[in-house]
Design an enzyme around this catalytic site. Structure first.
Site, PDB file in Angstrom:
ATOM      1  N   ILE A 108     -30.148 -52.233   9.982  1.00  7.50           N
ATOM      2  CA  ILE A 108     -29.176 -53.268   9.621  1.00  7.50           C
ATOM      3  C   ILE A 108     -29.579 -54.588  10.263  1.00  7.50           C
ATOM      4  O   ILE A 108     -30.185 -54.617  11.337  1.00  7.50           O
ATOM      5  CB  ILE A 108     -27.736 -52.846  10.037  1.00  7.50           C
ATOM      6  CG1 ILE A 108     -26.690 -53.739   9.373  1.00  7.50           C
ATOM      7  CG2 ILE A 108     -27.584 -52.777  11.557  1.00  7.50           C
ATOM      8  CD1 ILE A 108     -25.283 -53.171   9.389  1.00  7.50           C
ATOM      9  N   CYS A 109     -29.259 -55.686   9.575  1.00  7.90           N
ATOM     10  CA  CYS A 109     -29.459 -57.029  10.123  1.00  7.90           C
ATOM     11  C   CYS A 109     -28.211 -57.837   9.739  1.00  7.90           C
ATOM     12  O   CYS A 109     -27.129 -57.271   9.648  1.00  7.90           O
ATOM     13  CB  CYS A 109     -30.760 -57.651   9.581  1.00  7.90           C
ATOM     14  SG  CYS A 109     -30.776 -57.908   7.798  1.00  7.90           S
ATOM     15  N   GLN A 110     -28.363 -59.122   9.509  1.00 11.06           N
ATOM     16  CA  GLN A 110     -27.199 -59.922   9.152  1.00 11.06           C
ATOM     17  C   GLN A 110     -26.856 -59.809   7.669  1.00 11.06           C
ATOM     18  O   GLN A 110     -25.702 -59.669   7.303  1.00 11.06           O
ATOM     19  CB  GLN A 110     -27.411 -61.391   9.533  1.00 11.06           C
ATOM     20  CG  GLN A 110     -26.182 -62.263   9.364  1.00 11.06           C
ATOM     21  CD  GLN A 110     -25.008 -61.805  10.217  1.00 11.06           C
ATOM     22  OE1 GLN A 110     -25.171 -61.320  11.329  1.00 11.06           O
ATOM     23  NE2 GLN A 110     -23.801 -61.956   9.696  1.00 11.06           N
ATOM     24  N   MET A 118     -24.556 -56.956   8.490  1.00  7.42           N
ATOM     25  CA  MET A 118     -23.349 -57.199   9.278  1.00  7.42           C
ATOM     26  C   MET A 118     -22.394 -58.176   8.593  1.00  7.42           C
ATOM     27  O   MET A 118     -21.201 -58.153   8.860  1.00  7.42           O
ATOM     28  CB  MET A 118     -23.708 -57.707  10.678  1.00  7.42           C
ATOM     29  CG  MET A 118     -24.380 -56.671  11.559  1.00  7.42           C
ATOM     30  SD  MET A 118     -23.400 -55.165  11.828  1.00  7.42           S
ATOM     31  CE  MET A 118     -22.047 -55.798  12.825  1.00  7.42           C
ATOM     32  N   GLY A 147     -29.264 -58.034   5.208  1.00  7.47           N
ATOM     33  CA  GLY A 147     -29.986 -56.950   4.540  1.00  7.47           C
ATOM     34  C   GLY A 147     -31.437 -57.259   4.248  1.00  7.47           C
ATOM     35  O   GLY A 147     -32.191 -56.375   3.848  1.00  7.47           O
TER      36      GLY A 147
END
Length: 105
Positions: free
Chosen positions: A65-67, A93, A69
């Site tokens: 996961i990141c901010q 996120m 995708g």
């Protein structure tokens, strides 16, 4: 030949949230400052720029996961090439509505 271009499996944030009771391995590939501002409890911070150094178990499913995708998809592709079982979390996120540890997203 086409096996080299295997697509990365993905999931939604809602599906990941329903998996949390199984204590999945979640790698948050954002920078440490972003991670400290708010992350999924139990996730581990492993920034994208260091992902080639990741030395986890190849038989354990990794949720990335990141901010948004995008970085997690790049990380998932890199780890998949190294033999890891990966799943990219679409929307990152910015779409997460579950519990957050740290600051606010």
């Amino acid at each position: 030949m086409f096996g080299l271009f295997k697509s990365v499996p993905s999931t939604t944030t809602n599906q990941l949230e329903s998996e949390l009771t199984n204590k999945p391995m979640i790698l948050d590939v954002r920078m440490p400052g972003e991670y400290r501002q708010g992350h999924i409890p139990g996730s581990k911070n492993f920034p994208l720029n260091k992902i080639e150094q990741y030395k986890g178990k190849t038989d354990e499913k990794l949720y990335l996961i990141c901010q948004s995708g995008m970085r997690s998809k790049r990380a998932a592709t890199a780890l998949q090439k190294k033999g890891f079982d990966v799943v990219n979390v679409r929307g990152g996120m910015s779409q997460w509505s579950g519990t957050v540890r740290g600051g606010k997203i």
